[in-house]
Design a protein around this motif. Structure first.
Motif, PDB file in Angstrom:
ATOM      1  N   PHE A 110      -9.925  -2.247  -3.200  1.00  0.00           N
ATOM      2  CA  PHE A 110      -9.609  -3.552  -2.619  1.00  0.00           C
ATOM      3  C   PHE A 110      -9.046  -3.435  -1.204  1.00  0.00           C
ATOM      4  N   ALA A 111      -9.465  -2.412  -0.465  1.00  0.00           N
ATOM      5  CA  ALA A 111      -8.887  -2.177   0.859  1.00  0.00           C
ATOM      6  C   ALA A 111      -9.113  -3.364   1.791  1.00  0.00           C
ATOM      7  N   LYS A 112     -10.344  -3.865   1.838  1.00  0.00           N
ATOM      8  CA  LYS A 112     -10.652  -4.979   2.744  1.00  0.00           C
ATOM      9  C   LYS A 112      -9.906  -6.239   2.326  1.00  0.00           C
ATOM     10  N   GLU A 113      -9.802  -6.483   1.019  1.00  0.00           N
ATOM     11  CA  GLU A 113      -9.103  -7.675   0.538  1.00  0.00           C
ATOM     12  C   GLU A 113      -7.611  -7.610   0.872  1.00  0.00           C
ATOM     13  N   VAL A 114      -7.027  -6.402   0.712  1.00  0.00           N
ATOM     14  CA  VAL A 114      -5.603  -6.249   0.996  1.00  0.00           C
ATOM     15  C   VAL A 114      -5.338  -6.443   2.480  1.00  0.00           C
ATOM     16  N   ILE A 115      -6.239  -5.901   3.335  1.00  0.00           N
ATOM     17  CA  ILE A 115      -6.075  -6.086   4.785  1.00  0.00           C
ATOM     18  C   ILE A 115      -6.169  -7.561   5.144  1.00  0.00           C
ATOM     19  N   ARG A 116      -7.095  -8.250   4.491  1.00  0.00           N
ATOM     20  CA  ARG A 116      -7.266  -9.685   4.751  1.00  0.00           C
ATOM     21  C   ARG A 116      -6.019 -10.465   4.316  1.00  0.00           C
ATOM     22  N   MET A 117      -5.441 -10.058   3.163  1.00  0.00           N
ATOM     23  CA  MET A 117      -4.213 -10.715   2.700  1.00  0.00           C
ATOM     24  C   MET A 117      -3.106 -10.582   3.745  1.00  0.00           C
ATOM     25  N   TRP A 118      -2.931  -9.382   4.281  1.00  0.00           N
ATOM     26  CA  TRP A 118      -1.863  -9.164   5.242  1.00  0.00           C
ATOM     27  C   TRP A 118      -2.120  -9.895   6.561  1.00  0.00           C
ATOM     28  N   LYS A 119      -3.397 -10.065   6.882  1.00  0.00           N
ATOM     29  CA  LYS A 119      -3.687 -10.843   8.085  1.00  0.00           C
ATOM     30  C   LYS A 119      -3.352 -12.316   7.868  1.00  0.00           C
TER      31      LYS A 119
ATOM     32  N   ILE B  13       0.866  -1.181   0.000  1.00  0.00           N
ATOM     33  CA  ILE B  13       0.000   0.000   0.000  1.00  0.00           C
ATOM     34  C   ILE B  13       0.898   1.224   0.000  1.00  0.00           C
ATOM     35  N   GLY B  14       0.839   1.980  -1.103  1.00  0.00           N
ATOM     36  CA  GLY B  14       1.654   3.168  -1.218  1.00  0.00           C
ATOM     37  C   GLY B  14       0.879   4.439  -0.969  1.00  0.00           C
ATOM     38  N   LEU B  15       1.531   5.584  -1.160  1.00  0.00           N
ATOM     39  CA  LEU B  15       0.873   6.871  -0.936  1.00  0.00           C
ATOM     40  C   LEU B  15      -0.070   7.223  -2.072  1.00  0.00           C
ATOM     41  N   ARG B  16       0.217   6.716  -3.288  1.00  0.00           N
ATOM     42  CA  ARG B  16      -0.619   7.078  -4.440  1.00  0.00           C
ATOM     43  C   ARG B  16      -1.271   5.879  -5.118  1.00  0.00           C
ATOM     44  N   GLY B  17      -1.021   4.645  -4.613  1.00  0.00           N
ATOM     45  CA  GLY B  17      -1.656   3.493  -5.222  1.00  0.00           C
ATOM     46  C   GLY B  17      -1.167   2.195  -4.626  1.00  0.00           C
ATOM     47  N   LEU B  18      -1.651   1.076  -5.184  1.00  0.00           N
ATOM     48  CA  LEU B  18      -1.255  -0.261  -4.768  1.00  0.00           C
ATOM     49  C   LEU B  18      -0.163  -0.786  -5.703  1.00  0.00           C
ATOM     50  N   GLN B  19       0.756  -1.590  -5.114  1.00  0.00           N
ATOM     51  CA  GLN B  19       1.864  -2.139  -5.894  1.00  0.00           C
ATOM     52  C   GLN B  19       2.071  -3.594  -5.476  1.00  0.00           C
ATOM     53  N   PRO B  20       1.814  -4.569  -6.360  1.00  0.00           N
ATOM     54  CA  PRO B  20       2.063  -5.961  -6.003  1.00  0.00           C
ATOM     55  C   PRO B  20       3.560  -6.269  -6.012  1.00  0.00           C
ATOM     56  N   TYR B  21       3.967  -7.191  -5.135  1.00  0.00           N
ATOM     57  CA  TYR B  21       5.387  -7.532  -5.005  1.00  0.00           C
ATOM     58  C   TYR B  21       5.476  -9.010  -4.655  1.00  0.00           C
ATOM     59  N   ALA B  22       6.380  -9.767  -5.344  1.00  0.00           N
ATOM     60  CA  ALA B  22       6.499 -11.218  -5.163  1.00  0.00           C
ATOM     61  C   ALA B  22       7.878 -11.557  -4.613  1.00  0.00           C
ATOM     62  N   PRO B  23       8.078 -11.619  -3.288  1.00  0.00           N
ATOM     63  CA  PRO B  23       9.371 -11.998  -2.711  1.00  0.00           C
ATOM     64  C   PRO B  23       9.809 -13.405  -3.096  1.00  0.00           C
ATOM     65  N   LEU B  24       8.837 -14.287  -3.467  1.00  0.00           N
ATOM     66  CA  LEU B  24       9.204 -15.650  -3.859  1.00  0.00           C
ATOM     67  C   LEU B  24      10.129 -15.678  -5.081  1.00  0.00           C
ATOM     68  N   ARG B  25      10.133 -14.609  -5.857  1.00  0.00           N
ATOM     69  CA  ARG B  25      10.952 -14.565  -7.067  1.00  0.00           C
ATOM     70  C   ARG B  25      12.362 -14.030  -6.797  1.00  0.00           C
ATOM     71  N   VAL B  26      12.590 -13.541  -5.575  1.00  0.00           N
ATOM     72  CA  VAL B  26      13.916 -12.978  -5.242  1.00  0.00           C
ATOM     73  C   VAL B  26      14.360 -13.513  -3.887  1.00  0.00           C
ATOM     74  N   LEU B  27      14.259 -14.813  -3.677  1.00  0.00           N
ATOM     75  CA  LEU B  27      14.621 -15.392  -2.388  1.00  0.00           C
ATOM     76  C   LEU B  27      16.113 -15.245  -2.081  1.00  0.00           C
ATOM     77  N   ARG B  28      16.970 -15.181  -3.103  1.00  0.00           N
ATOM     78  CA  ARG B  28      18.411 -15.042  -2.864  1.00  0.00           C
ATOM     79  C   ARG B  28      18.759 -13.718  -2.200  1.00  0.00           C
ATOM     80  N   GLN B  29      17.866 -12.731  -2.294  1.00  0.00           N
ATOM     81  CA  GLN B  29      18.120 -11.456  -1.616  1.00  0.00           C
ATOM     82  C   GLN B  29      17.954 -11.582  -0.103  1.00  0.00           C
ATOM     83  N   SER B  30      17.364 -12.670   0.346  1.00  0.00           N
ATOM     84  CA  SER B  30      17.222 -12.912   1.788  1.00  0.00           C
ATOM     85  C   SER B  30      18.108 -14.051   2.262  1.00  0.00           C
ATOM     86  N   GLY B  31      19.043 -14.512   1.402  1.00  0.00           N
ATOM     87  CA  GLY B  31      19.973 -15.559   1.797  1.00  0.00           C
ATOM     88  C   GLY B  31      19.417 -16.954   1.667  1.00  0.00           C
TER      89      GLY B  31
END
Length: 392
Positions: free
Chosen positions: A125-134, A82-100
């Protein structure tokens, strides 16, 4: 940019020291990267990036808090930020080497649905995004590789990545059965058809490639010929430049010589003018010399006449000299006679002096003595007169 600078750090995890770990990290925890000279143009960037590999990349940083990582939700295999001007999807599963962690083949989902800008200050999608983070899921610390700076990847990941870059992997359903991206599936089908068409035309392309290679070889030969001709032309050009420089210096020398010859010519002209003036002067002097010669000839004639007169006078003088010589001889004979007479008189005078001395001794009276002395003085005067006559 730090991912392009290979630096290994310590294996111990850096603990957060505040709410903002990046700004509140322990001083000195961020490693100083080695000197990295950035490419200066697109060509250099292409050359640099084409040589990158798994070993030359800096996959993670020691200051990154990667012991516990939120990497997906239980609903979809990515996160929605959740950004200041919009939503931005991000997939950490595609960059696991950045976390060792070792990179495995990730799940694919269509994230385009959540690229959304805010409108009228409302978050879609505010409620859906909150549910995702939960319903978020986190990794465990024991999933980190022993050497987290060289975590590596699974064997089939490279093939999967190549297929993903070709966009031939079909995304799954985003949110259960509610959203399906038909446009994405059509695009994938279109790319697959293009790939098949490319495979069908590949033989023709290969023959064209061979022809292009042959043409390229021919062009290279022509280019080498052109380069050689250009080199020869450059050599000729350099030779022309050298000859031109030599001619210019020679021209300068000739101009200096011409200038010197001109000055010498001016000097010769001045000498010629002076010689002409001198010739004219000599002509006038020649006329004067002729007149002077005539005068000298007249004087010579006069001197000749005078010389003749002097010769006649010298002859007369010689005759007179002869007469004088004869008279001188006669005078010498007379002088000899006089000398004989003088000798006789001296004898007489000496005898008279002796007699006078004897007489004076016998004279007693003064008067008689004075009379004798007077006679003696008269006698001496006669003697002087005789001497003068002798000298004369």
């Amino acid at each position: 940019m730090e991912h392009l600078q290979k630096v290994n750090g310590g294996l111990a995890f850096q603990k957060p020291t505040g709410e903002n770990h990046v700004l509140g990290h322990v001083p000195g925890a961020i490693l100083t990267a080695k000197s990295f000279e950035k490419p200066k143009c697109v060509k250099e960037w292409v050359e640099f990036l084409s040589h990158l590999n798994d070993d030359s990349m800096q996959w993670m940083f020691s200051w990154f808090p990667s012991e516990v990582l939120v990497f997906r939700t239980k609903i979809v295999p990515f996160l929605v930020l959740i950004g200041l001007r919009g939503l931005q999807p991000y997939a950490p599963l595609r960059v696991l080497r950045q976390s060792g962690r070792k990179q495995n083949t990730p799940l694919v989902a269509d994230m385009n649905h959540y690229y959304v800008d805010y409108k009228e200050g409302k978050i879609p999608f505010a409620k859906e995004v909150i549910r995702m983070w939960k319903l978020k899921e986190t990794t465990k610390a024991d999933s980190v590789e022993p050497n987290r700076y060289q975590a590596g990847c699974e064997d089939n990941y490279v093939e999967w990545l190549a297929a993903d870059l070709e966009e031939s992997i079909k995304p799954g359903v985003s949110l259960k059965d509610r959203i399906k991206d038909g446009e994405a599936e059509a695009c994938i089908l279109l790319r697959q058809l293009r790939k098949k068409s490319l495979a069908a035309t590949l033989p023709n392309l290969q023959s064209e490639l061979e022809a292009a290679k042959a043409e390229n070889l021919r062009l290279k030969v022509e280019l080498a010929d052109i380069v050689e001709k250009n080199r020869l032309l450059e050599a000729d050009k350099a030779g022309i430049y050298r000859d031109n420089a030599h001619f210019i210096s020679r021209l300068g020398e000739l101009e200096a010589t011409i200038s010197q010859l001109r000055s010498e010519l001016d000097s010769v002209k001045a000498d010629a003018v002076r010689m002409a003036e001198r010739h004219q002067q000599l002509k006038s002097e020649s006329v004067n010399d002729k007149e002077k010669l005539r005068v000298v000839e007249q004087k010579a004639e006069t001197r000749a006449r005078i010389s003749d007169k002097l010769k006649s006078k010298l002859e007369e003088a010689a005759e007179a000299n002869n007469v004088l010589q004869a008279e001188l001889e006669s005078a010498n004979q007379i002088q000899i006679v006089l000398l004989e007479e003088r000798s006789k008189l001296e004898t007489k005078f000496k005898k008279a002096e002796a007699d006078l001395e004897e007489t004076l001794k016998d004279v007693k009276t003064v008067d008689a003595r004075s009379t004798i002395l007077i006679d003696y003085e008269r006698w001496k005067s006669q003697r002087v007169t005789l001497e003068l006559v002798k000298k004369g």
